[in-house]
Write an enzyme that holds these catalytic residues in place. Structure first.
Site, PDB file in Angstrom:
ATOM      1  N   GLY A 180       0.848  -1.182   0.000  1.00 11.10           N
ATOM      2  CA  GLY A 180       0.000   0.000   0.000  1.00 11.10           C
ATOM      3  C   GLY A 180       0.888   1.237   0.000  1.00 11.10           C
ATOM      4  O   GLY A 180       2.097   1.156  -0.198  1.00 11.10           O
ATOM      5  N   GLU A 181       0.307   2.396   0.226  1.00  4.82           N
ATOM      6  CA  GLU A 181       1.068   3.644   0.322  1.00  4.82           C
ATOM      7  C   GLU A 181       1.628   3.762   1.739  1.00  4.82           C
ATOM      8  O   GLU A 181       0.874   3.968   2.702  1.00  4.82           O
ATOM      9  CB  GLU A 181       0.158   4.830   0.000  1.00  4.82           C
ATOM     10  CG  GLU A 181       0.697   6.184   0.413  1.00  4.82           C
ATOM     11  CD  GLU A 181       2.035   6.535  -0.218  1.00  4.82           C
ATOM     12  OE1 GLU A 181       2.961   6.870   0.541  1.00  4.82           O
ATOM     13  OE2 GLU A 181       2.152   6.487  -1.450  1.00  4.82           O
TER      14      GLU A 181
ATOM     15  N   SER B 169       9.126   4.415  -0.311  1.00  6.90           N
ATOM     16  CA  SER B 169       8.474   4.723  -1.582  1.00  6.90           C
ATOM     17  C   SER B 169       7.139   5.404  -1.315  1.00  6.90           C
ATOM     18  O   SER B 169       6.419   5.031  -0.386  1.00  6.90           O
ATOM     19  CB  SER B 169       8.250   3.428  -2.376  1.00  6.90           C
ATOM     20  OG  SER B 169       7.525   3.683  -3.554  1.00  6.90           O
TER      21      SER B 169
ATOM     22  N   SER C 153       6.885   8.115  -6.833  1.00  3.62           N
ATOM     23  CA  SER C 153       6.170   7.740  -8.056  1.00  3.62           C
ATOM     24  C   SER C 153       5.646   9.003  -8.727  1.00  3.62           C
ATOM     25  O   SER C 153       4.721   9.632  -8.219  1.00  3.62           O
ATOM     26  CB  SER C 153       5.016   6.791  -7.721  1.00  3.62           C
ATOM     27  OG  SER C 153       5.502   5.577  -7.198  1.00  3.62           O
ATOM     28  N   LEU C 154       6.222   9.360  -9.861  1.00  2.00           N
ATOM     29  CA  LEU C 154       5.844  10.594 -10.557  1.00  2.00           C
ATOM     30  C   LEU C 154       4.932  10.275 -11.749  1.00  2.00           C
ATOM     31  O   LEU C 154       3.771  10.684 -11.777  1.00  2.00           O
ATOM     32  CB  LEU C 154       7.102  11.325 -11.009  1.00  2.00           C
ATOM     33  CG  LEU C 154       6.950  12.777 -11.451  1.00  2.00           C
ATOM     34  CD1 LEU C 154       6.307  13.624 -10.374  1.00  2.00           C
ATOM     35  CD2 LEU C 154       8.305  13.357 -11.830  1.00  2.00           C
ATOM     36  N   HIS C 155       5.458   9.589 -12.753  1.00  2.00           N
ATOM     37  CA  HIS C 155       4.703   9.014 -13.866  1.00  2.00           C
ATOM     38  C   HIS C 155       4.065  10.014 -14.837  1.00  2.00           C
ATOM     39  O   HIS C 155       3.453   9.598 -15.818  1.00  2.00           O
ATOM     40  CB  HIS C 155       3.614   8.062 -13.367  1.00  2.00           C
ATOM     41  CG  HIS C 155       4.096   7.011 -12.423  1.00  2.00           C
ATOM     42  ND1 HIS C 155       5.328   6.406 -12.555  1.00  2.00           N
ATOM     43  CD2 HIS C 155       3.523   6.472 -11.302  1.00  2.00           C
ATOM     44  CE1 HIS C 155       5.487   5.540 -11.576  1.00  2.00           C
ATOM     45  NE2 HIS C 155       4.416   5.557 -10.808  1.00  2.00           N
TER      46      HIS C 155
ATOM     47  N   ASN D  38       3.815  -2.962 -16.880  1.00  2.00           N
ATOM     48  CA  ASN D  38       3.335  -4.335 -16.815  1.00  2.00           C
ATOM     49  C   ASN D  38       1.809  -4.307 -16.818  1.00  2.00           C
ATOM     50  O   ASN D  38       1.205  -3.690 -15.941  1.00  2.00           O
ATOM     51  CB  ASN D  38       3.844  -5.026 -15.544  1.00  2.00           C
ATOM     52  CG  ASN D  38       5.333  -5.297 -15.605  1.00  2.00           C
ATOM     53  OD1 ASN D  38       5.834  -5.769 -16.616  1.00  2.00           O
ATOM     54  ND2 ASN D  38       6.044  -4.991 -14.532  1.00  2.00           N
TER      55      ASN D  38
ATOM     56  N   CYS E 226       7.025  -4.154 -10.617  1.00  2.00           N
ATOM     57  CA  CYS E 226       7.069  -2.716 -10.805  1.00  2.00           C
ATOM     58  C   CYS E 226       6.403  -2.373 -12.128  1.00  2.00           C
ATOM     59  O   CYS E 226       6.475  -3.126 -13.089  1.00  2.00           O
ATOM     60  CB  CYS E 226       8.528  -2.215 -10.827  1.00  2.00           C
ATOM     61  SG  CYS E 226       9.350  -2.397  -9.245  1.00  2.00           S
TER      62      CYS E 226
END
Length: 221
Positions: free
Chosen positions: A36-37, A68, A91-93, A171, A214
């Site tokens: 989870g976060e 993370s 995590s930017l994305h 993925n 990932c």
């Protein structure tokens, strides 16, 4: 799957103890990810990190512990004040707020600029390493313009610690429409960042056979 509850501090630490027992030795590094976060369970995480980092606890060094996060700005701001030095993986994305909100709807309450600012201040306060995670999605966030915007965002990062970008192959997740970027596109994206003096790495996928790879783009909360 709905959230049932947060892990207790003891349960977080038990994961470390069980793995060390199975290995028969102390682990080289710890990464808080895939549970989870982590920062949404902030108080229990904080207590666990304090024990993990303390010389009177597990004694893990600063460069061997990474948290993370999808980008919970208030918790990032608190982390440098309430926890011994740890590294961050963010995590930017996306390089645009509208796109990031679409990709990470639960983590986009704050703008990208606000997130970068919080991470920069954490880096200045702790001298910790920062890794920006970026999943490449065909035709969504993998254009030359996206690469240039990402370089511009991070060129002014100016934290005290080292920072880099991890490019991650997507993925597939059932029910989501995204596709993996072609290798030629990935290489071009990487080269644009390198030419602008951004340290960049390509992440090799692992754990896809158990749904824990990932690049699976699930927020978990």
């Amino acid at each position: 799957v709905k959230l049932a509850r947060n892990l207790k501090t003891s349960e977080i630490l038990d994961q470390v103890f069980l793995i060390e027992e199975a290995l028969g030795q102390k682990m080289e590094s710890l990464l808080f990810m895939g549970m989870g976060e982590p920062l949404s369970n902030y108080e229990n995480l904080k207590a666990a990190l304090n024990l993990i980092r303390s010389p009177l606890g597990l004694g893990y060094g600063a460069r061997h512990v990474t948290v993370s996060t999808c980008g919970l700005v208030p918790q990032i701001e608190k982390l440098s004040k309430e926890v011994p030095k740890v590294n961050l993986a963010v995590s930017l994305h996306a390089t645009r707020d509208d796109l990031r909100k679409k990709l990470l709807p639960k983590s986009s309450k704050w703008s990208i600029k606000e997130l970068i600012k919080a991470v920069r201040e954490h880096s200045k306060a702790t001298n910790g390493q920062v890794t920006f995670e970026y999943i490449l999605l065909e035709g969504v966030n993998d254009s030359e313009q996206d690469a240039k915007r990402l370089a511009n965002l991070l060129r002014g990062f100016s934290g005290r610690g080292d920072y880099s970008v991890n490019l991650i192959s997507y993925n597939p997740v059932p029910g989501l429409p995204y596709k993996k970027s072609p290798e030629t596109v990935v290489e071009k994206f990487k080269e644009i960042l390198k030419k602008r003096h951004i340290s960049v790495w390509l992440r090799k996928p692992q754990g896809t056979d158990i749904g824990a790879g990932c690049g699976q783009l699930g927020e978990g909360r």
